[in-house]
Design a protein around this motif. Structure first.
Motif, PDB file in Angstrom:
ATOM      1  N   GLU A  17      35.186  26.498  42.888  1.00  0.00           N
ATOM      2  CA  GLU A  17      35.929  25.763  41.854  1.00  0.00           C
ATOM      3  C   GLU A  17      36.876  26.697  41.091  1.00  0.00           C
ATOM      4  O   GLU A  17      36.967  26.661  39.857  1.00  0.00           O
ATOM      5  N   MET A  18      37.596  27.513  41.835  1.00  0.00           N
ATOM      6  CA  MET A  18      38.528  28.472  41.242  1.00  0.00           C
ATOM      7  C   MET A  18      39.599  27.787  40.401  1.00  0.00           C
ATOM      8  O   MET A  18      40.132  28.383  39.454  1.00  0.00           O
ATOM      9  N   ASP A  19      39.902  26.537  40.696  1.00  0.00           N
ATOM     10  CA  ASP A  19      40.912  25.808  39.922  1.00  0.00           C
ATOM     11  C   ASP A  19      40.585  25.793  38.429  1.00  0.00           C
ATOM     12  O   ASP A  19      41.489  25.858  37.586  1.00  0.00           O
ATOM     13  N   HIS A  20      39.300  25.701  38.091  1.00  0.00           N
ATOM     14  CA  HIS A  20      38.910  25.683  36.682  1.00  0.00           C
ATOM     15  C   HIS A  20      39.260  27.002  35.988  1.00  0.00           C
ATOM     16  O   HIS A  20      39.637  27.008  34.810  1.00  0.00           O
ATOM     17  N   LEU A  21      39.139  28.107  36.707  1.00  0.00           N
ATOM     18  CA  LEU A  21      39.457  29.411  36.108  1.00  0.00           C
ATOM     19  C   LEU A  21      40.953  29.570  35.908  1.00  0.00           C
ATOM     20  O   LEU A  21      41.396  30.254  34.977  1.00  0.00           O
ATOM     21  N   ILE A  22      41.743  28.961  36.783  1.00  0.00           N
ATOM     22  CA  ILE A  22      43.198  28.969  36.582  1.00  0.00           C
ATOM     23  C   ILE A  22      43.530  28.206  35.304  1.00  0.00           C
ATOM     24  O   ILE A  22      44.336  28.660  34.480  1.00  0.00           O
ATOM     25  N   ASP A  23      42.893  27.063  35.124  1.00  0.00           N
ATOM     26  CA  ASP A  23      43.133  26.252  33.929  1.00  0.00           C
ATOM     27  C   ASP A  23      42.740  26.995  32.661  1.00  0.00           C
ATOM     28  O   ASP A  23      43.299  26.728  31.592  1.00  0.00           O
ATOM     29  N   LYS A  24      41.778  27.901  32.766  1.00  0.00           N
ATOM     30  CA  LYS A  24      41.317  28.668  31.598  1.00  0.00           C
ATOM     31  C   LYS A  24      42.019  30.030  31.491  1.00  0.00           C
ATOM     32  O   LYS A  24      41.576  30.888  30.720  1.00  0.00           O
ATOM     33  N   ASN A  25      43.101  30.218  32.251  1.00  0.00           N
ATOM     34  CA  ASN A  25      43.864  31.478  32.219  1.00  0.00           C
ATOM     35  C   ASN A  25      42.993  32.698  32.514  1.00  0.00           C
ATOM     36  O   ASN A  25      43.144  33.755  31.884  1.00  0.00           O
ATOM     37  N   ALA A  26      42.073  32.531  33.470  1.00  0.00           N
ATOM     38  CA  ALA A  26      41.153  33.626  33.820  1.00  0.00           C
ATOM     39  C   ALA A  26      41.520  34.279  35.147  1.00  0.00           C
ATOM     40  O   ALA A  26      40.731  35.063  35.683  1.00  0.00           O
ATOM     41  N   VAL A  27      42.721  33.994  35.665  1.00  0.00           N
ATOM     42  CA  VAL A  27      43.120  34.552  36.958  1.00  0.00           C
ATOM     43  C   VAL A  27      43.174  36.076  36.910  1.00  0.00           C
ATOM     44  O   VAL A  27      42.689  36.757  37.821  1.00  0.00           O
ATOM     45  N   GLU A  28      43.763  36.622  35.859  1.00  0.00           N
ATOM     46  CA  GLU A  28      43.871  38.078  35.759  1.00  0.00           C
ATOM     47  C   GLU A  28      42.507  38.733  35.616  1.00  0.00           C
ATOM     48  O   GLU A  28      42.310  39.876  36.027  1.00  0.00           O
ATOM     49  N   LEU A  29      41.551  38.015  35.052  1.00  0.00           N
ATOM     50  CA  LEU A  29      40.191  38.541  34.948  1.00  0.00           C
ATOM     51  C   LEU A  29      39.579  38.690  36.336  1.00  0.00           C
ATOM     52  O   LEU A  29      38.912  39.695  36.634  1.00  0.00           O
ATOM     53  N   VAL A  30      39.818  37.723  37.217  1.00  0.00           N
ATOM     54  CA  VAL A  30      39.336  37.821  38.599  1.00  0.00           C
ATOM     55  C   VAL A  30      40.025  38.988  39.304  1.00  0.00           C
ATOM     56  O   VAL A  30      39.390  39.742  40.050  1.00  0.00           O
ATOM     57  N   ARG A  31      41.329  39.142  39.053  1.00  0.00           N
ATOM     58  CA  ARG A  31      42.045  40.266  39.668  1.00  0.00           C
ATOM     59  C   ARG A  31      41.488  41.595  39.165  1.00  0.00           C
ATOM     60  O   ARG A  31      41.349  42.555  39.937  1.00  0.00           O
ATOM     61  N   ASP A  32      41.161  41.667  37.883  1.00  0.00           N
ATOM     62  CA  ASP A  32      40.569  42.894  37.341  1.00  0.00           C
ATOM     63  C   ASP A  32      39.239  43.212  38.035  1.00  0.00           C
ATOM     64  O   ASP A  32      38.951  44.383  38.325  1.00  0.00           O
ATOM     65  N   LEU A  33      38.449  42.171  38.273  1.00  0.00           N
ATOM     66  CA  LEU A  33      37.183  42.377  38.982  1.00  0.00           C
ATOM     67  C   LEU A  33      37.423  42.966  40.360  1.00  0.00           C
ATOM     68  O   LEU A  33      36.726  43.897  40.787  1.00  0.00           O
ATOM     69  N   TYR A  34      38.427  42.426  41.046  1.00  0.00           N
ATOM     70  CA  TYR A  34      38.734  42.927  42.382  1.00  0.00           C
ATOM     71  C   TYR A  34      39.259  44.359  42.332  1.00  0.00           C
ATOM     72  O   TYR A  34      38.803  45.227  43.091  1.00  0.00           O
ATOM     73  N   GLU A  35      40.217  44.605  41.456  1.00  0.00           N
ATOM     74  CA  GLU A  35      40.817  45.948  41.381  1.00  0.00           C
ATOM     75  C   GLU A  35      39.785  47.014  41.024  1.00  0.00           C
ATOM     76  O   GLU A  35      39.851  48.145  41.513  1.00  0.00           O
ATOM     77  N   SER A  36      38.832  46.646  40.178  1.00  0.00           N
ATOM     78  CA  SER A  36      37.843  47.625  39.722  1.00  0.00           C
ATOM     79  C   SER A  36      36.729  47.851  40.724  1.00  0.00           C
ATOM     80  O   SER A  36      35.999  48.839  40.621  1.00  0.00           O
ATOM     81  N   SER A  37      36.574  46.944  41.680  1.00  0.00           N
ATOM     82  CA  SER A  37      35.464  47.052  42.627  1.00  0.00           C
ATOM     83  C   SER A  37      35.899  47.178  44.077  1.00  0.00           C
ATOM     84  O   SER A  37      35.147  47.718  44.904  1.00  0.00           O
ATOM     85  N   GLN A  38      37.100  46.640  44.407  1.00  0.00           N
ATOM     86  CA  GLN A  38      37.584  46.543  45.808  1.00  0.00           C
ATOM     87  C   GLN A  38      36.591  45.765  46.669  1.00  0.00           C
ATOM     88  O   GLN A  38      36.493  45.965  47.878  1.00  0.00           O
ATOM     89  N   ALA A  39      35.835  44.860  46.025  1.00  0.00           N
ATOM     90  CA  ALA A  39      34.840  44.066  46.741  1.00  0.00           C
ATOM     91  C   ALA A  39      35.513  42.894  47.449  1.00  0.00           C
ATOM     92  O   ALA A  39      36.621  42.475  47.104  1.00  0.00           O
ATOM     93  N   VAL A  40      34.824  42.352  48.435  1.00  0.00           N
ATOM     94  CA  VAL A  40      35.274  41.113  49.073  1.00  0.00           C
ATOM     95  C   VAL A  40      35.022  39.961  48.094  1.00  0.00           C
ATOM     96  O   VAL A  40      33.909  39.790  47.602  1.00  0.00           O
TER      97      VAL A  40
END
Length: 238
Positions: free
Chosen positions: A106-129
């Motif tokens: 349900e990623m659409d809900h996070l877009i609506d809450k302007n949390a996209v950059e937070l997900v990107r931060d998680l990825y950049e900081s971990s390089q996880a799948v």
């Protein structure tokens, strides 16, 4: 009923994570599975999360950024802390050290809450799948986030239900009878691509077949009995 029907979207979800895990270091590690409601994306994600030992969170419309990170930490079995930066750092560290994927449904809900950059931060900081799952327009919604969009390795469209899927579902939801292909074709035509609608109809067919003593359900013996389409019946005015 044992296990889960091995539908095409379950295989697509599994392969998406596998490709991201097998990528070279120079390639991005986020993948996106998107498609209409009812195509079995969440069921597939939950099953694949168990198979791949992935952390799994399903976003809700009321979630804040803080609650999103708290949900991830709870999934990891980690006590939450007070500040967003601390929670982000701890979650990213766990992803990096554990080498386990993260599935965000349900990623659409996070877009609506302007949390996209937070997900990107998680990825950049971990390089996880990270596997993102959302509705049909999810790729279009993410286009305006250029730095995020460029870190998606693969865009995987969910498949609409087909005859092979319907056969798999019939073996699970109508296990005591044989459902003929001609009746399955009729279910697919009424389902508008939705696995959920197929399942509802298969359970109805199973109940009717058992009460009538059928061993095979086909179009001939189903006759003109109604099928579930998801549409509300029209009111008849006197």
């Amino acid at each position: 009923m044992i296990g889960i029907a091995q539908t095409a979207n379950l295989a697509l979800c599994d392969m998406a994570i596998e490709r991201a895990q097998a990528r070279t270091q120079s390639l991005p590690g986020m993948v996106c599975l998107y498609g209409p409601s009812g195509t079995g994306k969440s069921v597939a994600a939950s099953f694949v999360a168990n198979r791949r030992r992935a952390y799994y969170v399903q976003a809700k419309s009321v979630w804040t950024k803080k609650f999103f990170l708290q949900a991830i930490l709870r999934e990891m079995g980690i006590s939450t802390v007070k500040t967003l930066p601390e929670m982000l750092e701890i979650a990213a560290q766990e992803l990096a050290l554990s080498n386990r994927p993260l599935i965000i449904d349900e990623m659409d809900h996070l877009i609506d809450k302007n949390a996209v950059e937070l997900v990107r931060d998680l990825y950049e900081s971990s390089q996880a799948v990270i596997l993102l799952i959302g509705e049909e327009r999810l790729p279009d919604k993410l286009k305006k986030y250029e730095r995020f969009h460029g870190r998606v390795l693969d865009w995987v469209p969910a498949r609409l239900v087909d005859l092979d899927d319907a056969r798999q579902l019939a073996s699970h939801y109508a296990p005591s009878i044989e459902v003929a292909d001609d009746l399955l074709d009729m279910l697919i035509a009424h389902a508008a691509g939705s696995i959920r609608r197929i399942v509802v109809n298969l359970e109805r067919i199973h109940e009717v077949a058992l009460s009538c003593g059928w061993t095979i359900a086909d179009q001939a013996n189903w006759a003109n009995r109604p099928l579930y389409t998801g549409h509300a019946p029209k009111r008849r005015l006197l």
